[in-house]
Write a protein that holds these residues in place. Structure first.
Motif, PDB file in Angstrom:
ATOM      1  N   HIS A  58       0.829  -1.207   0.000  1.00  8.40           N
ATOM      2  CA  HIS A  58       0.000   0.000   0.000  1.00  8.40           C
ATOM      3  C   HIS A  58       0.864   1.259   0.000  1.00  8.40           C
ATOM      4  O   HIS A  58       0.586   2.216  -0.741  1.00  8.40           O
ATOM      5  N   LYS A  59       1.911   1.259   0.802  1.00  6.85           N
ATOM      6  CA  LYS A  59       2.810   2.408   0.836  1.00  6.85           C
ATOM      7  C   LYS A  59       3.487   2.598  -0.517  1.00  6.85           C
ATOM      8  O   LYS A  59       3.658   3.735  -0.983  1.00  6.85           O
ATOM      9  N   TYR A  60       3.841   1.501  -1.161  1.00 10.21           N
ATOM     10  CA  TYR A  60       4.438   1.570  -2.495  1.00 10.21           C
ATOM     11  C   TYR A  60       3.475   2.236  -3.474  1.00 10.21           C
ATOM     12  O   TYR A  60       3.856   3.099  -4.266  1.00 10.21           O
ATOM     13  N   ASN A  61       2.207   1.852  -3.404  1.00  6.32           N
ATOM     14  CA  ASN A  61       1.200   2.440  -4.286  1.00  6.32           C
ATOM     15  C   ASN A  61       1.004   3.925  -3.996  1.00  6.32           C
ATOM     16  O   ASN A  61       0.869   4.744  -4.915  1.00  6.32           O
ATOM     17  N   VAL A  62       0.966   4.282  -2.711  1.00  5.68           N
ATOM     18  CA  VAL A  62       0.802   5.686  -2.314  1.00  5.68           C
ATOM     19  C   VAL A  62       1.933   6.541  -2.885  1.00  5.68           C
ATOM     20  O   VAL A  62       1.701   7.640  -3.408  1.00  5.68           O
ATOM     21  N   LYS A  63       3.150   6.052  -2.795  1.00  9.33           N
ATOM     22  CA  LYS A  63       4.283   6.798  -3.340  1.00  9.33           C
ATOM     23  C   LYS A  63       4.134   7.008  -4.844  1.00  9.33           C
ATOM     24  O   LYS A  63       4.456   8.084  -5.369  1.00  9.33           O
ATOM     25  N   ALA A  64       3.632   5.978  -5.518  1.00 10.37           N
ATOM     26  CA  ALA A  64       3.409   6.105  -6.958  1.00 10.37           C
ATOM     27  C   ALA A  64       2.303   7.129  -7.244  1.00 10.37           C
ATOM     28  O   ALA A  64       2.417   7.940  -8.173  1.00 10.37           O
ATOM     29  N   PHE A  65       1.238   7.096  -6.435  1.00 12.57           N
ATOM     30  CA  PHE A  65       0.139   8.051  -6.613  1.00 12.57           C
ATOM     31  C   PHE A  65       0.629   9.490  -6.453  1.00 12.57           C
ATOM     32  O   PHE A  65       0.374  10.350  -7.302  1.00 12.57           O
ATOM     33  N   ILE A  66       1.315   9.755  -5.344  1.00 10.31           N
ATOM     34  CA  ILE A  66       1.772  11.118  -5.056  1.00 10.31           C
ATOM     35  C   ILE A  66       2.805  11.559  -6.083  1.00 10.31           C
ATOM     36  O   ILE A  66       2.822  12.724  -6.504  1.00 10.31           O
ATOM     37  N   GLY A  67       3.667  10.635  -6.505  1.00 13.52           N
ATOM     38  CA  GLY A  67       4.651  10.957  -7.531  1.00 13.52           C
ATOM     39  C   GLY A  67       3.986  11.388  -8.833  1.00 13.52           C
ATOM     40  O   GLY A  67       4.431  12.337  -9.491  1.00 13.52           O
ATOM     41  N   GLU A  68       2.901  10.702  -9.206  1.00  8.71           N
ATOM     42  CA  GLU A  68       2.170  11.065 -10.421  1.00  8.71           C
ATOM     43  C   GLU A  68       1.534  12.440 -10.274  1.00  8.71           C
ATOM     44  O   GLU A  68       1.580  13.265 -11.203  1.00  8.71           O
ATOM     45  N   LEU A  69       0.930  12.706  -9.112  1.00  8.05           N
ATOM     46  CA  LEU A  69       0.287  13.999  -8.894  1.00  8.05           C
ATOM     47  C   LEU A  69       1.313  15.135  -8.906  1.00  8.05           C
ATOM     48  O   LEU A  69       1.050  16.217  -9.452  1.00  8.05           O
TER      49      LEU A  69
END
Length: 310
Positions: A58-69
């Motif tokens: 989940h943390k890995y996904n969150v980092k990807a989400f914020i990186g995209e934003l």
């Protein structure tokens, strides 16, 4: 981001932000004059990721989400995250053909990060987050013959991964919850999951074959599945899925075992409240995704209708 990553970010409770926030102004001691310094989403993530999210998928996904934003914003620096910035982000994600469900997950991560930054005095104010309406969509689960074919192929590749798959489908546990298990979490035919997405522990009884799977792994320490690498398991899963004739179905990822467990409970006549407790959903709304499977509740309607057929 692939389908697997999105599935793992699934079962997510979006914060109740429909009422919005009042705009408050506060000043941070970070700057020499007490004025908030401009920052970026990437900087906020680096500062607070380890505080807000535990290590894991989940943390890995969150980092990807914020990186995209942050990339959409062109790494813009800000001291106030305005409503226009939020609306522009949502618009950009729609242009990238993100579904409302995916947008909600990305906005949930952003909201959590910004609320922490606001609380710590890194930004002046917060925008109003509103949940995007999600379509119900088709909920995929395994039929018995599909499970048999898939598990046979997994077993041909790894006996340990077969036992993991059996445990997952018979407990409805998430993959991360299961890997985190310790042996003292298993007691008198029940298992307690302490490391959960909601932060609330839950205990469920074990089926006979789940007990057999655990009994065969008693020599493994500190827990039955602690040594398993999630990515290696997914690689074997995908290979076995193709061999079982299910390779064209993007929805058949390991998380489908949780859906399969829930569907069997509902179709077997278990009421939704008990299914909610079994799965560890924070709200009944999340469990209602499976309500349409309780068609046995409508069987009594058929005789009533048939009486009026001439």
């Amino acid at each position: 981001m692939g389908k697997d990553a999105e599935k793992q970010a699934g079962d997510f409770d979006f914060p109740n932000l429909s009422s919005g926030y009042e705009v408050h102004y506060s000043f941070s001691p970070r700057g020499p004059s007490g004025v908030v310094k401009d920052t970026t989403l990437a900087e906020l993530l680096q500062r607070y990721a380890d505080i807000l999210w535990e290590e894991g998928n989940h943390k890995y996904n969150v980092k990807a989400f914020i990186g995209e934003l942050d990339e959409i914003l062109l790494a813009a620096r800000f001291s106030t995250f305005s409503q226009d910035m939020l609306d522009n982000l949502i618009g950009a994600l729609r242009k990238r053909r993100n579904s409302n469900a995916t947008i909600n997950r990305k906005m949930a991560a952003l909201s959590k990060l910004l609320r922490k930054a606001y609380k710590m005095g890194d930004i002046y104010s917060l925008p109003e987050f509103k949940r995007q309406k999600e379509r119900a969509g088709r909920l995929r689960f395994l039929e018995p013959d599909e499970e048999e074919a898939l598990f046979r192929e997994i077993g041909n590749r790894s006996d340990l991964y077969l036992k993991l798959s059996i445990f997952l489908v018979d407990t409805g546990a998430r993959l991360g919850e299961t890997i985190a298990l310790k042996w003292n979490d298993v007691h008198q035919g029940r298992v307690t999951f302490w490391v959960t997405k909601s932060g609330r522990s839950r205990t469920v009884p074990l089926t006979a074959r789940a007990k057999q799977a655990l009994n065969a792994l008693v020599d493994r320490s500190p827990g039955p599945f602690a040594s398993i690498d999630q990515q290696k398991y997914r690689a074997v899963w995908n290979d076995a899925k193709t061999a079982a004739g299910l390779g064209d179905e993007a929805d058949i990822v390991p998380h489908v075992l949780r859906h399969t467990c829930a569907s069997r409970l509902v179709r077997g006549g278990i009421d939704l409240r008990r299914v909610q407790m079994w799965l560890g959903h924070q709200t009944l709304e999340m469990t209602m995704r499976y309500a349409h499977l309780a068609s046995h509740d409508l069987d009594m309607c058929v005789p009533v209708l048939e009486r009026h057929i001439t």
